[in-house]
Design a protein around this motif. Sequence first.
Motif, PDB file in Angstrom:
ATOM      1  N   GLY A   1       0.787  -1.233   0.000  1.00  0.00           N
ATOM      2  CA  GLY A   1       0.000   0.000   0.000  1.00  0.00           C
ATOM      3  C   GLY A   1       0.813   1.274   0.000  1.00  0.00           C
ATOM      4  O   GLY A   1       0.248   2.373   0.079  1.00  0.00           O
ATOM      5  N   ASP A   2       2.153   1.174  -0.093  1.00  0.00           N
ATOM      6  CA  ASP A   2       3.017   2.366  -0.146  1.00  0.00           C
ATOM      7  C   ASP A   2       3.086   2.846  -1.598  1.00  0.00           C
ATOM      8  O   ASP A   2       4.086   2.667  -2.280  1.00  0.00           O
ATOM      9  N   ASP A   3       2.020   3.451  -2.061  1.00  0.00           N
ATOM     10  CA  ASP A   3       1.941   3.869  -3.463  1.00  0.00           C
ATOM     11  C   ASP A   3       2.841   5.082  -3.697  1.00  0.00           C
ATOM     12  O   ASP A   3       2.681   6.134  -3.073  1.00  0.00           O
ATOM     13  N   ARG A   4       3.776   4.946  -4.609  1.00  0.00           N
ATOM     14  CA  ARG A   4       4.720   6.030  -4.891  1.00  0.00           C
ATOM     15  C   ARG A   4       5.214   5.920  -6.324  1.00  0.00           C
ATOM     16  O   ARG A   4       4.927   4.966  -7.031  1.00  0.00           O
ATOM     17  N   GLY A   5       5.946   6.928  -6.752  1.00  0.00           N
ATOM     18  CA  GLY A   5       6.488   6.925  -8.095  1.00  0.00           C
ATOM     19  C   GLY A   5       5.468   7.277  -9.164  1.00  0.00           C
ATOM     20  O   GLY A   5       5.692   7.037 -10.349  1.00  0.00           O
ATOM     21  N   TYR A   6       4.382   7.853  -8.749  1.00  0.00           N
ATOM     22  CA  TYR A   6       3.350   8.248  -9.706  1.00  0.00           C
ATOM     23  C   TYR A   6       3.333   9.770  -9.844  1.00  0.00           C
ATOM     24  O   TYR A   6       3.531  10.504  -8.866  1.00  0.00           O
ATOM     25  N   ALA A   7       3.065  10.239 -11.056  1.00  0.00           N
ATOM     26  CA  ALA A   7       2.923  11.678 -11.281  1.00  0.00           C
ATOM     27  C   ALA A   7       1.556  12.139 -10.803  1.00  0.00           C
ATOM     28  O   ALA A   7       0.667  11.334 -10.493  1.00  0.00           O
ATOM     29  N   ALA A   8       1.388  13.454 -10.769  1.00  0.00           N
ATOM     30  CA  ALA A   8       0.113  14.016 -10.311  1.00  0.00           C
ATOM     31  C   ALA A   8      -1.047  13.594 -11.205  1.00  0.00           C
ATOM     32  O   ALA A   8      -2.194  13.498 -10.752  1.00  0.00           O
ATOM     33  N   THR A   9      -0.734  13.300 -12.477  1.00  0.00           N
ATOM     34  CA  THR A   9      -1.803  12.896 -13.400  1.00  0.00           C
ATOM     35  C   THR A   9      -2.400  11.552 -13.021  1.00  0.00           C
ATOM     36  O   THR A   9      -3.502  11.208 -13.481  1.00  0.00           O
ATOM     37  N   PHE A  10      -1.710  10.779 -12.162  1.00  0.00           N
ATOM     38  CA  PHE A  10      -2.239   9.485 -11.744  1.00  0.00           C
ATOM     39  C   PHE A  10      -3.459   9.640 -10.845  1.00  0.00           C
ATOM     40  O   PHE A  10      -4.186   8.679 -10.588  1.00  0.00           O
ATOM     41  N   GLU A  11      -3.682  10.842 -10.389  1.00  0.00           N
ATOM     42  CA  GLU A  11      -4.866  11.085  -9.560  1.00  0.00           C
ATOM     43  C   GLU A  11      -6.151  11.077 -10.397  1.00  0.00           C
ATOM     44  O   GLU A  11      -7.249  10.978  -9.840  1.00  0.00           O
ATOM     45  N   GLN A  12      -5.975  11.197 -11.726  1.00  0.00           N
ATOM     46  CA  GLN A  12      -7.143  11.194 -12.602  1.00  0.00           C
ATOM     47  C   GLN A  12      -7.522   9.757 -12.964  1.00  0.00           C
ATOM     48  O   GLN A  12      -6.647   8.906 -13.175  1.00  0.00           O
ATOM     49  N   PRO A  13      -8.813   9.452 -13.045  1.00  0.00           N
ATOM     50  CA  PRO A  13      -9.232   8.097 -13.445  1.00  0.00           C
ATOM     51  C   PRO A  13      -8.733   7.754 -14.845  1.00  0.00           C
ATOM     52  O   PRO A  13      -8.491   8.642 -15.670  1.00  0.00           O
ATOM     53  N   PHE A  14      -8.573   6.480 -15.112  1.00  0.00           N
ATOM     54  CA  PHE A  14      -8.198   6.041 -16.465  1.00  0.00           C
ATOM     55  C   PHE A  14      -9.375   6.272 -17.422  1.00  0.00           C
ATOM     56  O   PHE A  14     -10.543   6.103 -17.025  1.00  0.00           O
ATOM     57  N   PRO A  15      -9.058   6.630 -18.670  1.00  0.00           N
ATOM     58  CA  PRO A  15      -7.728   6.938 -19.205  1.00  0.00           C
ATOM     59  C   PRO A  15      -7.270   8.346 -18.818  1.00  0.00           C
ATOM     60  O   PRO A  15      -8.097   9.242 -18.685  1.00  0.00           O
ATOM     61  N   HIS A  16      -5.963   8.501 -18.631  1.00  0.00           N
ATOM     62  CA  HIS A  16      -5.417   9.819 -18.296  1.00  0.00           C
ATOM     63  C   HIS A  16      -4.025   9.981 -18.916  1.00  0.00           C
ATOM     64  O   HIS A  16      -3.452   9.037 -19.465  1.00  0.00           O
ATOM     65  N   GLN A  17      -3.500  11.184 -18.821  1.00  0.00           N
ATOM     66  CA  GLN A  17      -2.198  11.510 -19.401  1.00  0.00           C
ATOM     67  C   GLN A  17      -1.080  10.941 -18.522  1.00  0.00           C
ATOM     68  O   GLN A  17      -1.129  11.033 -17.293  1.00  0.00           O
ATOM     69  N   VAL A  18      -0.066  10.346 -19.178  1.00  0.00           N
ATOM     70  CA  VAL A  18       1.119   9.814 -18.498  1.00  0.00           C
ATOM     71  C   VAL A  18       2.350  10.314 -19.265  1.00  0.00           C
ATOM     72  O   VAL A  18       2.440  10.145 -20.486  1.00  0.00           O
ATOM     73  N   GLY A  19       3.276  10.925 -18.537  1.00  0.00           N
ATOM     74  CA  GLY A  19       4.446  11.522 -19.183  1.00  0.00           C
ATOM     75  C   GLY A  19       5.245  10.538 -20.013  1.00  0.00           C
ATOM     76  O   GLY A  19       5.661  10.839 -21.134  1.00  0.00           O
ATOM     77  N   MET A  20       5.522   9.349 -19.474  1.00  0.00           N
ATOM     78  CA  MET A  20       6.321   8.360 -20.198  1.00  0.00           C
ATOM     79  C   MET A  20       5.626   7.914 -21.475  1.00  0.00           C
ATOM     80  O   MET A  20       6.266   7.726 -22.510  1.00  0.00           O
TER      81      MET A  20
END
Length: 250
Positions: A174-193
């Motif tokens: 449950g230690d969710d990390r390594g995500y950009a701020a856009t991960f807060e948006q439901p799928f589908p959403h923008q991902v930098g990579m």
Amino acid sequence: MSYDNDGKRRQLLGHLSRRLAYTAPALMLAVGGGVALQAGSEWPPGRVGKVMAELSETAWLVSSAHAEAEAEAEAEAEAEAEAEAEAEGNAEDQAEAEAEGSAEAEAEGEAEAEAEGDAEGDMSDVQRPEGYSPAYSEDGENDAELLAQGEALYYDTSLSTNGLSCASCHGSDGDDRGYAATFEQPFPHQVGMAENQFGMAQVHADEMVQICMVAPMAAEPLEWGSDKLTSLAAYMVEVQRRFTGEPHNL
């Protein structure tokens, strides 16, 4: 018979001045000795001592001038040697700096080329194929068995070729990390990579799984519609909800 004492002295002094190569002691012995012998028979008493004193002073001046000339020549030689050494050192420094600059430019060029290669990833490997219909829901309506299978795969390093798992980058328990701020948006959403490497403006959960398989985990994409891809995508939907603090089924 008269004797021209002054003329004799001038003659001796002129001869002495022309013989600069002699050292002072040698000059004193050669000239002084000859004058003393001549003076012994023809010069009046006391004259010999005066002439010898004058000769000693002249010899000292000549010797000093000779020593100064030698010192100046040595100083000039040392200065030239130092200048040559400094020039050689500057040339070596310049060559080293040019080599370092060339190496840095080459490294930058390689990095740019690598970045360009990354930006030109094959979108067909990670984008949903035409007519594809996923077997999971991005609305959070996924059964517990599917989520359990996805959670197990989330920690599975055998999916990669470099020993990584999803948890290696995004945490565990449950230690969710390594995500950009856009991960807060439901799928589908923008991902930098996805945008930078594959030119995709936004991604679904299963497309994000495929991108992670191909890029960070250096593996082949999972088969579209397979249990592995479906369960991992369903699990990531719940992780996204947990990350934003929304109700989830994990």
